[in-house]
Design a protein around this motif. Structure first.
Motif, PDB file in Angstrom:
ATOM      1  N   ASP A  71       0.631  -1.543  -0.196  1.00 57.52           N
ATOM      2  CA  ASP A  71       0.194  -0.011   0.079  1.00 57.52           C
ATOM      3  C   ASP A  71       0.872   1.347   0.394  1.00 57.52           C
ATOM      4  O   ASP A  71       0.557   2.065  -0.695  1.00 57.52           O
ATOM      5  N   ALA A  72       1.934   1.591   0.966  1.00 56.46           N
ATOM      6  CA  ALA A  72       2.773   2.413   0.710  1.00 56.46           C
ATOM      7  C   ALA A  72       3.629   2.362  -0.212  1.00 56.46           C
ATOM      8  O   ALA A  72       3.500   4.280  -0.525  1.00 56.46           O
ATOM      9  N   GLU A  73       3.509   1.796  -0.925  1.00 56.60           N
ATOM     10  CA  GLU A  73       4.501   2.440  -2.537  1.00 56.60           C
ATOM     11  C   GLU A  73       2.729   2.564  -3.638  1.00 56.60           C
ATOM     12  O   GLU A  73       3.480   3.638  -4.979  1.00 56.60           O
ATOM     13  N   ARG A  74       1.938   2.304  -3.086  1.00 58.70           N
ATOM     14  CA  ARG A  74       0.918   2.511  -4.307  1.00 58.70           C
ATOM     15  C   ARG A  74      -0.042   3.796  -3.891  1.00 58.70           C
ATOM     16  O   ARG A  74      -0.408   4.060  -4.506  1.00 58.70           O
ATOM     17  N   LEU A  75       0.154   4.585  -2.363  1.00 58.46           N
ATOM     18  CA  LEU A  75      -0.124   5.390  -2.298  1.00 58.46           C
ATOM     19  C   LEU A  75       0.632   6.839  -3.185  1.00 58.46           C
ATOM     20  O   LEU A  75       1.553   7.039  -2.431  1.00 58.46           O
ATOM     21  N   THR A  76      -0.198   7.961  -3.774  1.00 56.02           N
ATOM     22  CA  THR A  76       0.606   8.214  -4.210  1.00 56.02           C
ATOM     23  C   THR A  76       0.370   9.245  -3.613  1.00 56.02           C
ATOM     24  O   THR A  76      -0.558   9.925  -2.526  1.00 56.02           O
ATOM     25  N   ARG A  77       1.071  11.105  -3.682  1.00 56.97           N
ATOM     26  CA  ARG A  77       1.009  12.525  -3.133  1.00 56.97           C
ATOM     27  C   ARG A  77      -0.128  13.137  -2.718  1.00 56.97           C
ATOM     28  O   ARG A  77      -0.749  13.263  -1.933  1.00 56.97           O
ATOM     29  N   PHE A  78      -1.130  12.456  -4.383  1.00 53.45           N
ATOM     30  CA  PHE A  78      -2.203  13.254  -4.404  1.00 53.45           C
ATOM     31  C   PHE A  78      -3.685  11.939  -3.942  1.00 53.45           C
ATOM     32  O   PHE A  78      -4.266  12.704  -3.098  1.00 53.45           O
ATOM     33  N   GLY A  79      -2.662  10.577  -3.729  1.00 51.71           N
ATOM     34  CA  GLY A  79      -3.971   9.865  -2.541  1.00 51.71           C
ATOM     35  C   GLY A  79      -4.024  10.368  -1.442  1.00 51.71           C
ATOM     36  O   GLY A  79      -4.664  10.314  -0.397  1.00 51.71           O
ATOM     37  N   ARG A  80      -2.569  10.877  -0.300  1.00 53.13           N
ATOM     38  CA  ARG A  80      -1.987  11.004   0.642  1.00 53.13           C
ATOM     39  C   ARG A  80      -2.957  12.299   1.106  1.00 53.13           C
ATOM     40  O   ARG A  80      -3.670  12.350   1.926  1.00 53.13           O
ATOM     41  N   PHE A  81      -3.270  13.354   0.251  1.00 54.43           N
ATOM     42  CA  PHE A  81      -3.564  14.429   0.051  1.00 54.43           C
ATOM     43  C   PHE A  81      -5.602  14.363   0.312  1.00 54.43           C
ATOM     44  O   PHE A  81      -5.688  14.538   0.948  1.00 54.43           O
ATOM     45  N   LEU A  82      -5.775  13.143  -0.483  1.00 57.49           N
ATOM     46  CA  LEU A  82      -7.215  13.087  -0.414  1.00 57.49           C
ATOM     47  C   LEU A  82      -7.821  12.368   0.716  1.00 57.49           C
ATOM     48  O   LEU A  82      -9.401  12.614   1.528  1.00 57.49           O
ATOM     49  N   ARG A  83      -6.982  11.431   1.224  1.00 61.68           N
ATOM     50  CA  ARG A  83      -6.550  11.087   2.233  1.00 61.68           C
ATOM     51  C   ARG A  83      -7.232  11.313   3.930  1.00 61.68           C
ATOM     52  O   ARG A  83      -7.702  11.899   4.857  1.00 61.68           O
ATOM     53  N   GLY A  84      -5.814  12.600   3.449  1.00 60.13           N
ATOM     54  CA  GLY A  84      -5.635  13.513   4.461  1.00 60.13           C
ATOM     55  C   GLY A  84      -6.620  14.345   5.352  1.00 60.13           C
ATOM     56  O   GLY A  84      -6.854  14.989   6.126  1.00 60.13           O
ATOM     57  N   SER A  85      -7.294  14.448   3.728  1.00 60.98           N
ATOM     58  CA  SER A  85      -8.753  15.739   3.774  1.00 60.98           C
ATOM     59  C   SER A  85      -9.860  15.324   3.877  1.00 60.98           C
ATOM     60  O   SER A  85     -10.939  16.133   3.850  1.00 60.98           O
ATOM     61  N   SER A  86      -9.858  14.162   3.962  1.00 63.70           N
ATOM     62  CA  SER A  86     -10.739  13.171   3.771  1.00 63.70           C
ATOM     63  C   SER A  86     -11.660  13.037   2.608  1.00 63.70           C
ATOM     64  O   SER A  86     -13.261  12.863   2.400  1.00 63.70           O
ATOM     65  N   LEU A  87     -11.367  13.905   1.973  1.00 67.87           N
ATOM     66  CA  LEU A  87     -12.437  13.950   0.335  1.00 67.87           C
ATOM     67  C   LEU A  87     -12.313  12.197  -0.454  1.00 67.87           C
ATOM     68  O   LEU A  87     -13.658  12.040  -1.380  1.00 67.87           O
ATOM     69  N   ASP A  88     -11.530  11.877   0.344  1.00 72.26           N
ATOM     70  CA  ASP A  88     -12.251   9.977  -1.188  1.00 72.26           C
ATOM     71  C   ASP A  88     -13.237   9.317   0.293  1.00 72.26           C
ATOM     72  O   ASP A  88     -14.111   8.517  -0.660  1.00 72.26           O
ATOM     73  N   GLU A  89     -13.783  10.422   0.641  1.00 67.61           N
ATOM     74  CA  GLU A  89     -14.701   9.633   1.492  1.00 67.61           C
ATOM     75  C   GLU A  89     -16.017  10.715   0.851  1.00 67.61           C
ATOM     76  O   GLU A  89     -17.428   9.351   1.612  1.00 67.61           O
ATOM     77  N   LEU A  90     -16.032  11.203   0.456  1.00 66.53           N
ATOM     78  CA  LEU A  90     -17.096  11.672  -0.276  1.00 66.53           C
ATOM     79  C   LEU A  90     -18.087  10.894  -0.718  1.00 66.53           C
ATOM     80  O   LEU A  90     -20.079  11.102  -0.420  1.00 66.53           O
ATOM     81  N   PRO A  91     -18.212   9.854  -1.871  1.00 64.34           N
ATOM     82  CA  PRO A  91     -18.815   9.014  -2.207  1.00 64.34           C
ATOM     83  C   PRO A  91     -19.837   8.150  -1.467  1.00 64.34           C
ATOM     84  O   PRO A  91     -20.971   7.421  -1.777  1.00 64.34           O
ATOM     85  N   GLU A  92     -19.006   8.402   0.319  1.00 62.63           N
ATOM     86  CA  GLU A  92     -19.851   7.908   1.500  1.00 62.63           C
ATOM     87  C   GLU A  92     -21.086   8.574   1.212  1.00 62.63           C
ATOM     88  O   GLU A  92     -22.222   7.734   1.542  1.00 62.63           O
ATOM     89  N   LEU A  93     -21.728   9.347   0.406  1.00 59.75           N
ATOM     90  CA  LEU A  93     -22.654  10.183   0.660  1.00 59.75           C
ATOM     91  C   LEU A  93     -23.691   9.210   0.590  1.00 59.75           C
ATOM     92  O   LEU A  93     -24.809   9.305   0.282  1.00 59.75           O
ATOM     93  N   LEU A  94     -23.303   8.821  -0.793  1.00 54.15           N
ATOM     94  CA  LEU A  94     -24.474   8.358  -1.975  1.00 54.15           C
ATOM     95  C   LEU A  94     -25.136   7.076  -0.935  1.00 54.15           C
ATOM     96  O   LEU A  94     -25.645   6.442  -1.218  1.00 54.15           O
ATOM     97  N   ASN A  95     -23.804   6.187  -0.637  1.00 58.02           N
ATOM     98  CA  ASN A  95     -24.075   5.904   1.031  1.00 58.02           C
ATOM     99  C   ASN A  95     -25.264   5.799   1.813  1.00 58.02           C
ATOM    100  O   ASN A  95     -25.868   5.265   2.572  1.00 58.02           O
ATOM    101  N   VAL A  96     -25.553   6.581   2.187  1.00 58.44           N
ATOM    102  CA  VAL A  96     -26.432   7.743   3.151  1.00 58.44           C
ATOM    103  C   VAL A  96     -27.513   7.837   2.549  1.00 58.44           C
ATOM    104  O   VAL A  96     -28.999   7.170   3.392  1.00 58.44           O
TER     105      VAL A  96
END
Length: 204
Positions: A71-96
Motif C-alpha cells: 500500500d505504501a508504494e501505491r499510495l501517491t502524493r495525490f492519494g495522501r492528500f485525498l485521505r488527509g483531507s477526507s475527500l476520498d470519503e465523499l462518495p459515501e454520501l451516496l451510501n447515506v
C-alpha cells in the motif's frame, strides 16, 4: 429522527458536495486512472453487508510477478492528500442516501473482522455505520483497536441527535488539522486480528 437528520443534511448540502464529487472524479481519473471509485463490501448494521463507495487513492502498480505492490508504494502524493483531507470519503454520501450508512456512527471495517470481535466489540454493529464517528474525533487512526472499539460501543450506548451534531462539528476541526490520519509506521491502521502485533495495512 437520526435517519431524517441524515437525509435533510445531505440533501440540503447537495449543491456543494455533488459538484465537488464530479470535479474530484475527473481529477482522480486523470491522476490515477480508472476505476475512479474504490468499491468494497463492508458490514453494515447488524453485520449485513453493503458495497462501500470511496474515491480510489492508490495506483494499480504491480511487481514482476503481477502482485500488487505494498500500500505504501501505491499510495501517491495525490492519494495522501485525498485521505488527509477526507475527500476520498465523499462518495459515501451516496451510501447515506441509500440508507446503508449514517453521517455519524462506527466506521464500517472489513467483513473478515466480524468473527474476530469479542461480544462487547461486536456491539458496534448495533448502529448503522457512519462516515465519521466518536472514535474518529477522538484519535482516528492514531489510537489502538481496543480504544477505537471502546469509543464505538460508547457511541452506540449514547447516540442521539445532539451528540451527532457535536461529532460533525468536531470532525470539521479534525479534518482541517489532519489529526490521526494514520497509525505510526502504517498507511492507515494495522490489520485487526485480535493480536495487534501483525503489521499490515488495509484501505480504510
Amino acid at each position: 429522527m437520526k435517519r431524517a437528520f441524515d437525509l435533510l443534511l445531505v440533501l440540503a448540502t447537495s449543491w456543494l458536495w455533488v459538484p465537488l464529487v464530479g470535479l474530484l472524479a475527473v481529477v482522480v481519473r486523470w491522476k490515477l486512472g480508472g476505476p475512479v471509485l474504490f468499491r468494497q463490501q463492508r458490514p453494515g448494521r447488524h453485520g449485513v453487508p453493503f458495497m462501500l463507495l470511496k474515491f480510489r487513492t492508490m495506483t494499480e502498480a504491480r511487481d514482476a510477478d503481477g502482485n500488487l505492490l505494498p500500500d505504501a508504494e501505491r499510495l501517491t502524493r495525490f492519494g495522501r492528500f485525498l485521505r488527509g483531507s477526507s475527500l476520498d470519503e465523499l462518495p459515501e454520501l451516496l451510501n447515506v442516501l441509500r440508507g446503508e450508512m449514517s453521517l455519524v456512527g462506527p466506521r464500517p471495517l472489513l467483513m473478515e473482522y466480524l468473527p474476530r470481535y469479542s461480544p462487547e466489540q461486536a456491539r458496534r454493529h448495533d448502529a448503522r455505520p457512519g462516515i465519521t464517528g466518536w472514535a474518529q474525533v477522538n484519535g482516528r487512526n492514531a489510537i489502538s483497536w481496543d480504544e477505537k472499539f471502546q469509543l464505538d460501543v460508547w457511541y452506540v450506548d449514547h447516540q442521539g441527535l445532539w451528540l451527532d451534531v457535536k461529532i460533525l462539528a468536531m470532525t470539521a476541526w479534525t479534518v482541517v488539522h489532519r489529526h490521526g490520519v494514520s497509525a505510526e509506521s502504517h498507511v492507515t491502521m494495522p490489520i485487526f486480528t485480535g493480536n495487534p502485533s501483525l503489521e499490515e495495512s488495509y484501505d480504510k
